[in-house]
Design a protein around this motif. Structure first.
Motif, short mmCIF file in Angstrom:
data_model
loop_
_atom_site.label_atom_id
_atom_site.label_comp_id
_atom_site.label_asym_id
_atom_site.label_seq_id
_atom_site.Cartn_x
_atom_site.Cartn_y
_atom_site.Cartn_z
N GLN A 215 0.78 -1.43 -0.19
CA GLN A 215 0.06 -0.20 0.10
C GLN A 215 0.99 1.35 0.13
O GLN A 215 0.42 2.43 -0.70
CB GLN A 215 -0.97 -0.04 1.22
N SER A 219 0.93 3.85 -2.92
CA SER A 219 0.42 5.36 -2.60
C SER A 219 1.37 6.41 -3.02
O SER A 219 1.15 7.30 -3.77
CB SER A 219 0.17 5.24 -0.94
N ARG A 369 -6.86 12.72 -0.24
CA ARG A 369 -7.00 11.59 0.71
C ARG A 369 -8.03 10.81 0.24
O ARG A 369 -7.93 9.56 -0.05
CB ARG A 369 -7.18 12.14 2.00
N LEU A 371 -9.38 10.53 -2.57
CA LEU A 371 -8.92 9.83 -3.89
C LEU A 371 -8.37 8.44 -3.53
O LEU A 371 -8.52 7.67 -4.49
CB LEU A 371 -7.99 10.90 -4.76
N GLU A 372 -7.54 8.46 -2.70
CA GLU A 372 -6.72 7.39 -2.61
C GLU A 372 -7.70 6.16 -1.89
O GLU A 372 -7.10 5.10 -1.89
CB GLU A 372 -5.50 7.67 -1.59
N LEU A 373 -8.74 6.70 -1.21
CA LEU A 373 -9.57 5.73 -0.64
C LEU A 373 -10.89 5.63 -1.18
O LEU A 373 -12.16 5.46 -0.57
CB LEU A 373 -9.73 6.14 0.86
N ALA A 374 -10.83 5.90 -2.56
CA ALA A 374 -12.12 6.12 -3.33
C ALA A 374 -13.15 4.85 -3.11
O ALA A 374 -14.23 5.09 -2.89
CB ALA A 374 -11.94 6.36 -4.76
N ASP A 375 -12.69 3.45 -3.00
CA ASP A 375 -13.39 2.48 -2.85
C ASP A 375 -14.04 2.51 -1.36
O ASP A 375 -15.33 2.29 -1.25
CB ASP A 375 -12.58 1.26 -3.05
N ALA A 376 -13.29 2.73 -0.58
CA ALA A 376 -13.87 2.83 0.84
C ALA A 376 -14.92 3.95 1.13
O ALA A 376 -15.90 3.75 1.75
CB ALA A 376 -12.62 3.12 2.05
N ALA A 379 -17.77 2.58 -0.90
CA ALA A 379 -18.52 1.68 -0.16
C ALA A 379 -19.80 1.97 0.91
O ALA A 379 -20.67 1.59 1.16
CB ALA A 379 -17.74 0.73 0.57
N ARG B 525 -7.65 -1.99 9.05
CA ARG B 525 -7.18 -0.53 8.73
C ARG B 525 -8.55 0.16 8.43
O ARG B 525 -9.37 -0.46 7.79
CB ARG B 525 -6.28 -0.47 7.62
N GLN B 526 -8.32 1.30 8.92
CA GLN B 526 -9.66 2.17 8.58
C GLN B 526 -9.23 3.62 8.01
O GLN B 526 -8.15 3.54 7.68
CB GLN B 526 -10.31 2.39 10.04
N MET B 527 -10.09 4.34 7.69
CA MET B 527 -9.74 5.50 6.89
C MET B 527 -8.93 6.69 7.64
O MET B 527 -8.48 7.40 7.24
CB MET B 527 -11.14 6.24 6.26
N PHE B 528 -8.93 6.20 8.97
CA PHE B 528 -8.05 7.13 9.88
C PHE B 528 -7.23 6.15 10.87
O PHE B 528 -7.47 4.94 10.92
CB PHE B 528 -9.07 8.07 10.58
N PRO B 548 -3.77 4.09 9.37
CA PRO B 548 -4.90 4.44 8.40
C PRO B 548 -4.45 3.51 7.03
O PRO B 548 -3.60 3.31 6.67
CB PRO B 548 -5.14 5.65 8.08
N MET B 549 -5.57 3.33 6.31
CA MET B 549 -5.59 2.64 5.05
C MET B 549 -4.71 3.66 4.07
O MET B 549 -4.81 4.68 4.16
CB MET B 549 -7.06 2.63 4.57
N ARG B 550 -3.84 3.23 3.12
CA ARG B 550 -3.22 3.89 2.56
C ARG B 550 -3.91 4.20 1.11
O ARG B 550 -3.95 5.19 0.62
CB ARG B 550 -1.78 3.41 2.08
N LYS B 551 -4.27 3.07 0.66
CA LYS B 551 -4.72 3.13 -0.87
C LYS B 551 -5.87 1.95 -0.65
O LYS B 551 -5.76 1.07 -0.37
CB LYS B 551 -3.56 2.75 -1.46
N ASN B 552 -7.07 2.46 -1.36
CA ASN B 552 -8.34 1.63 -1.43
C ASN B 552 -9.03 2.02 -2.48
O ASN B 552 -10.07 2.89 -2.39
CB ASN B 552 -8.99 1.57 0.02
N VAL B 553 -8.52 1.69 -3.80
CA VAL B 553 -9.23 2.40 -4.96
C VAL B 553 -8.92 1.27 -6.08
O VAL B 553 -7.85 0.91 -6.17
CB VAL B 553 -8.77 3.82 -5.37
N GLN B 572 -17.59 -5.22 0.13
CA GLN B 572 -16.89 -4.40 1.26
C GLN B 572 -17.81 -3.83 2.26
O GLN B 572 -17.25 -4.02 3.35
CB GLN B 572 -16.13 -3.29 0.53
N LYS B 576 -18.24 -4.75 6.72
CA LYS B 576 -18.13 -3.64 7.85
C LYS B 576 -19.31 -4.00 8.61
O LYS B 576 -19.40 -3.72 9.86
CB LYS B 576 -18.37 -2.36 7.32
N ARG B 584 -16.33 6.23 16.04
CA ARG B 584 -16.06 6.23 14.75
C ARG B 584 -15.29 4.89 14.23
O ARG B 584 -14.92 4.54 13.26
CB ARG B 584 -15.37 7.20 14.17
N GLU B 586 -14.51 0.98 13.76
CA GLU B 586 -15.20 -0.17 13.47
C GLU B 586 -14.43 -1.32 14.03
O GLU B 586 -13.33 -1.62 13.55
CB GLU B 586 -15.33 -0.43 12.06
#
Lengths: 382, 600
Positions: A215, A219, A369, A371-376, A379, B525-528, B548-553, B572, B576, B584, B586
């Motif tokens: 990751q 990134s 930020r 953008l990098e987590l677009a899928d999360a 969802a 990992r979460q968004m923060f 935090p999650m680095r990349k999820n796309v 996905q 959750k 906040r 999960e």
């Protein structure tokens, strides 16, 4: 309203180990039958709503490897489109080409046939990486093909790159971008390599034979690509797509804006919008079954679903958020009859507060930020 | 009425997979209890499955008719036993209903742990054990080694062990004859006043509580008024039956016989395993055995993942308790988890079973919090509080002393593993009371141990350090004051009451660190960033963070295949939904049980 047309050509000379598209490696393929099948499907659709009486705004020949087909076959399809629907003046007609399967003659032919944009699957300019990716061409062939396309007079060109390939370094990525920019296309796509189920890479990953970069590296590479491409004047307008002014791929924009599009060919997907939602369907994946059914009565659907308002709203958000410009709150409200914030309850507020979504000038879009987590983020809306 | 001389009551003791079910099937088959058509599956096993599913008809005891070589027809009662320390009392009562047991050992595997534990229990109860060496047809069978192990580890004479292959039916006739010849018939009753032992019970929605009994003295007859000695309840025997394995009605159960009784008793808690049934008119003065009330040993919170499911969970628990009288449950609330229940269990396996049943049979999605024992807290102002939820612990400043429950643990340990087992007991703050060799290769080890150190994973650890050979039995001893502290867990600065634990002061740091590490691995990992801290009072003793999650796309949007893209996103999101939202953050279900996963 004019619509976008996708034409799928499923044949390839060899299957790349990362590819999970509906494509089949074949030394010989029934080009004539397949072309007739495409035209039969178009003829049928031309009589049905919502396509009947509408003109075509963009055409995209994707694959597989459409450049394997003779220019005259492509020409027949374009001619059929013109006769059956009519093509808007200035419409972009794109064809995906493998740099190893195209030459001056074919490019000239395609140009004459009406194609005005070529999308080259360059992927990398490092031969070692190309080999790893299972590509049949080398970097020199890419350089030559793209230069020839420019010489022939294609004003719109795209070069596809793949990054985060195992073994790839940051320098490799910079060099790939530099080389791509040096060819002076008006569009560059830069995709993060993913390991999709059912591919050879996925199997190798599961067996521990290849390792993704991770990751953190991915990134950083993504940020690097964005910065480098911007320096050459390519602005990111979608998560993986960059263009100079006027170079954006209008065809793909139709997907991301959740507009109607017609897909013909084996395994192609279509979406006919009706009110906020609409209907989606997809064709037989196997080329032989597709050909048989399309030639029979012009219909080769193998499945479909109706998209209700709730689902459509989710799709609208996650598709539009892929675009740098996001979407206008007014457009959302117009289509779904309620405000964006009202529709999704507590979700938008939380994402704004977390700095993943941004709101400005009446538009909603992803932050850097986000953008990098677009899928999360996406969802949260499905 | 069956002549007691023709009765044989026995059970089968075997390690899992050593062939208990196959042998039971063969016995049923040879005695004609089941027609070949009914022989689809291992019959006793399928019954166990039904039992697990809460279906009321079950055959924990099967009556078989066998005409022996001496041409006399004998009545066998084959009694099944559960096999875990949580249910040791049930096992002991089942064995008390028998005069003998078949000890089955796999010739290719040798003597294994579960066999040893139950064999000792049987020997302690004075049962006659008949060793059988099974699977002699397998290429890996080592009969001599197996014989040696039976002699050395269990201490039985294995020269007369019967060699069998339950699968192929070899030696089964010898087994049937041995049951007649080697297992003694029931002793004649001591009094004329009826006495029967309840060794299993269950709830039937039609008849109420049903007891499975072994008659020792006098007789039980339909219509007779009976008294349950320990619960003090009376009722009229409405139905007597036995299982062949199909249920058959009986008018009378006479001395030595085994069968089920329905006495119009509604509540399963009044028909407890270990109680004695006697006549209400002429009650026996003494029970058969002193009754041991099963007390819950470990306590944990049960919460619905979705707060709206609280009522559904309450109904599910109520239904479950009809069939499980040892489950204790009271409503409680948690700041983090909302409305739920505090439940008491016999042990961790029992807790596991309850969780499984609530999830599978009742479709509940649960958070189960880390189990704890019941502490006694003396406060500065002279009160004594009983605390079964660490979150309810008073302020440290107001605590005079915390007392924790101790047990007396008796372990049978093969000599080779003695060192490892002693090491484990010492690490768990145990005090050795006795170490005695009962044979050159087998020791009995007795330790006083804090229940809190045993309740979590001691049994699993004991099995693992002894390669499964050590057995454990324990009884409650007393409460002892120790320097115990409350360990709090914080997520992003917020204390999560449902994650609090009680730990010994000397171990608190280590445990806090281990808990933080485990939580870090369990929380995705979460968004923060998620900061995990362990604290004693206001002092943070350990800290970890989930980056935090680095990349999820997804790079590409699949040429218009938006359906697929949406399905991926839905998957996905589904992931959750199985997590609990704390603030906040999960948190997945397993994280609440992180305490159990913290190794030594």
């Amino acid at each position: 309203m004019a619509f976008s047309l996708y034409v799928h050509i499923p044949y390839c000379l060899s299957k790349c180990p990362y590819c999970d598209f509906n494509s089949y490696a074949a030394a010989v393929f029934p080009e004539q039958d397949y072309t007739r099948a495409l035209i039969a499907e178009l003829r049928r659709r031309a009589q049905e709503p919502p396509w009947a009486g509408e003109r075509i705004a963009t055409i995209f020949f994707g694959g597989g490897t459409p450049s394997l087909f003779a220019a005259c076959s492509i020409g027949e399809v374009i001619e059929a489109c013109e006769n059956l629907f009519g093509i808007e003046a200035g419409a972009k007609i794109t064809l995906e080409a493998n740099p190893g399967t195209i030459d001056l003659r074919k490019l000239l032919g395609l140009r004459r046939a009406g194609v005005n944009r070529i999308s080259f699957g360059a992927q990398s300019f490092k031969d070692e990486t190309l080999k790893f990716l299972g590509r049949i061409h080398d970097a020199e062939q890419t350089r030559r093909s793209v230069a020839t396309a420019l010489d022939v007079g294609f004003e719109h060109l795209n070069v596809d790159l793949i990054f985060a390939v195992p073994g790839q370094t940051f320098d490799d990525l910079v060099r790939d971008i530099d080389e791509a920019a040096a060819l002076n296309p008006d569009h560059i796509s830069c995709y993060n390599l993913t390991f999709e189920e059912g591919t050879a890479f996925y199997a190798a990953l599961k067996r521990g034979r290849i390792r993704p970069l991770g990751q953190r590296a991915e990134s950083l590479m993504y940020a690097l690509a964005r910065k480098r491409l911007a320096e050459y004047g390519y602005a990111m307008y979608e998560i993986s797509n960059y263009a100079r002014p006027g170079g954006q791929c209008r065809h793909n924009l139709a997907y991301w804006r959740a507009q109607s599009f017609l897909g013909v060919g084996a395994g192609a997907h279509s979406y006919a919008r009706r009110g906020p939602g609409g209907r989606r369907w997809w064709n037989e994946r196997a080329p032989t079954t597709y050909i048989k059914r399309a030639l029979n009565d012009g219909i080769a659907e193998s499945g479909g679903e109706s998209v209700d308002d709730r689902t459509a709203a989710g799709e609208f958000v996650f598709l539009n958020l892929r675009l740098n410009e996001g979407f206008a709150r007014a457009d959302f409200e117009h289509r779904f009859g309620r405000s964006f914030d009202g529709f999704f309850g507590a979700v938008p507020a939380r994402l704004f507060a977390d700095g993943l979504l941004m709101s400005e000038h009446g538009r909603v879009r992803l932050s850097e930020r986000g953008l990098e987590l677009a899928d999360a983020v996406a969802a949260e809306f499905v | 009425m069956t002549d007691p001389a023709l009765l044989r009551n026995f059970s089968i003791i075997a390690h899992i997979d050593h062939g208990k079910s196959t042998l039971a099937d063969r016995l049923l088959e040879r005695t004609g209890a089941l027609s070949p058509r009914e022989f689809k599956d291992q019959f006793l096993d399928s019954m166990e499955l039904e039992r697990e599913r809460g279906i009321t008809i079950k055959a924990r005891a099967v009556r078989l008719n066998y005409t022996a070589a001496d041409r006399r027809t004998y009545v066998f009662n084959l009694i099944d036993t559960p096999g875990h320390v949580d249910f040791a009392y049930e096992v002991s009562r089942s064995l008390a209903a028998c005069e003998g047991a078949l000890l089955v050992v796999d010739a290719s595997q040798g003597v294994e742990a579960q066999t040893v534990a139950n064999a000792y229990l049987a020997i302690d109860q004075g049962l006659e054990l008949v060793p059988l060496i099974n699977k002699i047809d397998l290429p890996g069978a080592d009969i001599e080694r197996t014989r040696r192990e039976i002699e050395e580890i269990i201490g039985l004479n294995a020269q007369e062990a019967i060699l069998i292959s339950a699968k192929l039916g070899i030696g089964v006739d010898d087994v049937l004859e041995a049951i007649v010849k080697r297992i003694p018939p029931p002793r004649a009753g001591a009094t004329t006043s009826a006495r029967a032992l309840i060794f299993d019970s269950w709830y039937d929605s039609y008849s109420g509580a049903i007891g499975l009994v072994r008659v020792f003295d006098g007789e039980l007859r339909v219509g007779m008024r009976v008294l349950l000695k320990a619960s003090g309840k009376t009722g009229e025997l409405a139905r007597l039956s036995y299982f062949t394995p199909h249920e058959e009605a009986a008018e009378v159960l006479s001395p030595g016989e085994v069968g089920s009784v329905a006495a119009g008793i509604r509540n399963l808690a009044d028909m407890r395993v270990g109680d004695t049934i006697t006549s209400a008119e002429h009650p026996a003065s003494e029970p058969l055995f002193s009754f041991k009330e099963l007390k819950p040993m470990v306590f944990a919170g049960l919460y619905p993942i979705d707060a709206n499911q609280y009522e559904a969970l309450r109904e599910a628990i109520d239904k479950l308790r009809l069939n499980d009288a040892s489950l204790v449950c009271e409503p409680e609330t948690s700041q983090a988890l909302g409305f739920g229940f505090r439940a008491g269990f016999l042990g961790l396996l029992h807790m596991d079973i309850v969780q499984q049943r609530l999830e599978r049979e009742f479709g509940q999605s649960l958070i189960i919090t880390a189990p704890t024992v019941r502490y006694r807290v003396r406060t500065r102002d002279g009160q004594t509080l009983v605390i079964d939820n660490p979150a309810r612990m008073p302020e440290a400043g107001n605590i005079d002393a915390i007392e924790e429950p101790y047990i007396l643990a008796t372990m049978h340990v093969p000599g080779d593993f003695l060192g490892a087992v002693i090491g484990l007991c010492e690490a768990r703050r145990g005090v050795q009371r006795e170490l005695r060799f009962v044979s050159p290769k087998r020791a009995i080890l007795v330790y006083e141990l804090p229940l809190g150190e045993v309740a979590l994973d001691f049994y699993d650890r004991l099995k693992s350090v002894s390669q499964g050979y050590a057995s454990l039995d324990y009884e409650f001893l007393d409460f002892r004051a120790n320097p115990l502290v409350k360990l709090d867990m914080k997520l992003n600065g917020e204390t999560v009451d449902a994650l609090s634990a009680i730990a010994h002061r000397d171990k608190a740091y280590e445990r806090g660190r281990a808990l933080c590490e485990k939580m870090r691995d369990l929380i995705p990992r979460q968004m923060f960033e998620v900061v995990i801290q362990a604290a004693i009072g206001s002092k943070v003793i350990a800290r970890e963070s989930v980056k935090p999650m680095r990349k999820n796309v997804t790079a590409k949007c699949y040429g218009g295949d938006i359906t697929r893209k949406r399905k991926l996103l839905e998957r996905q999101k589904e992931g959750k939904r199985r997590m609990k939202q704390l603030g906040r953050v999960e948190v997945p279900q397993e994280a609440f049980l992180a305490l159990l996963r913290v190794g030594d």
